[in-house]
Design a protein around this motif. Structure first.
Motif, PDB file in Angstrom:
ATOM      1  N   GLY A  38     -11.701  -5.890 -26.285  1.00 34.11           N
ATOM      2  CA  GLY A  38     -11.100  -6.929 -25.454  1.00 34.11           C
ATOM      3  C   GLY A  38      -9.851  -6.511 -24.701  1.00 34.11           C
ATOM      4  N   CYS A  74     -14.769  -4.898 -22.127  1.00 31.49           N
ATOM      5  CA  CYS A  74     -15.884  -5.779 -22.491  1.00 31.49           C
ATOM      6  C   CYS A  74     -16.964  -5.097 -23.321  1.00 31.49           C
ATOM      7  N   GLU A  76     -17.231  -4.039 -26.440  1.00 33.20           N
ATOM      8  CA  GLU A  76     -16.481  -4.152 -27.677  1.00 33.20           C
ATOM      9  C   GLU A  76     -17.228  -3.662 -28.911  1.00 33.20           C
ATOM     10  N   THR A  81     -22.762  -3.960 -22.571  1.00 34.49           N
ATOM     11  CA  THR A  81     -22.295  -5.097 -21.775  1.00 34.49           C
ATOM     12  C   THR A  81     -22.028  -4.601 -20.362  1.00 34.49           C
ATOM     13  N   ARG A 106      -9.402  -9.616 -22.389  1.00 39.13           N
ATOM     14  CA  ARG A 106     -10.435 -10.644 -22.535  1.00 39.13           C
ATOM     15  C   ARG A 106      -9.777 -12.016 -22.462  1.00 39.13           C
ATOM     16  N   ARG A 109     -14.996 -15.114 -24.470  1.00 37.12           N
ATOM     17  CA  ARG A 109     -16.296 -14.502 -24.731  1.00 37.12           C
ATOM     18  C   ARG A 109     -17.079 -15.496 -25.566  1.00 37.12           C
ATOM     19  N   GLY A 114     -18.758 -13.237 -20.866  1.00 33.89           N
ATOM     20  CA  GLY A 114     -17.324 -13.074 -21.050  1.00 33.89           C
ATOM     21  C   GLY A 114     -16.583 -13.107 -19.739  1.00 33.89           C
ATOM     22  N   TYR A 116     -12.900 -11.554 -18.126  1.00 35.07           N
ATOM     23  CA  TYR A 116     -11.811 -10.604 -18.347  1.00 35.07           C
ATOM     24  C   TYR A 116     -10.938 -10.544 -17.110  1.00 35.07           C
ATOM     25  N   SER A 135     -18.680 -10.748 -17.520  1.00 32.05           N
ATOM     26  CA  SER A 135     -19.567  -9.800 -18.211  1.00 32.05           C
ATOM     27  C   SER A 135     -20.795 -10.517 -18.768  1.00 32.05           C
ATOM     28  N   THR A 137     -23.619  -9.518 -21.892  1.00 36.05           N
ATOM     29  CA  THR A 137     -24.071  -8.603 -22.936  1.00 36.05           C
ATOM     30  C   THR A 137     -25.579  -8.555 -22.931  1.00 36.05           C
TER      31      THR A 137
END
Length: 142
Positions: A38, A74, A76, A81, A106, A109, A114, A116, A135, A137
């Protein structure tokens, strides 16, 4: 790990593996200052070949710096992602010899999505650009 990463904390496996293969970041001379879930910090020294016809840093390269910090922040865990979208506002021009630093954080999320924020500053700490990345994932893992 390449010499692009100076400090890593937390899991960071996906982002470190991603950066080891990132040929564009290597070409631009990006340096990963911090890699944590993040949160990421990446710097870039502006070279002559990074300027546009007005002798200022090409906006696409400022975007690439911010996008790289976003990508590190992102990614993580071991799930891949990717960017779903991003926007940037350019606040101040920069020139050859300056060092730009992008700090990604971040904001939220939830599930596979997400948000950022990335602030790019010059060597004096003056804001150069503000970037917001969204983002997504994927189901892929490293």
């Amino acid at each position: 790990m390449t010499d692009m990463t100076r400090e890593a904390s937390g899991d960071g496996r996906a982002s470190r593996a991603m950066m080891e293969r990132d040929r564009a970041a290597a070409m631009l001379g990006l340096v990963v200052e911090r890699d944590a879930p993040g949160h990421a910090v990446v710097s870039m020294r502006v070279r002559e070949d990074m300027t546009n016809g007005f002798h200022i840093t090409h906006g696409g390269l400022v975007f690439a710096l911010a996008d790289t910090a976003f990508a590190i922040a992102c990614n993580e865990d071991d799930r891949v992602t990717v960017a779903a979208g991003a926007d940037i506002s350019f606040l101040k021009p920069t020139v050859v010899g300056q060092t730009l630093t992008a700090t990604a954080m971040r904001r939220s999320r939830t599930g596979r999505s997400g948000i950022y924020d990335v602030t790019v500053v010059d060597e004096l700490g003056d804001p150069v650009a503000e970037f917001r990345g969204r983002s997504r994932t994927t189901s892929r893992t490293l």
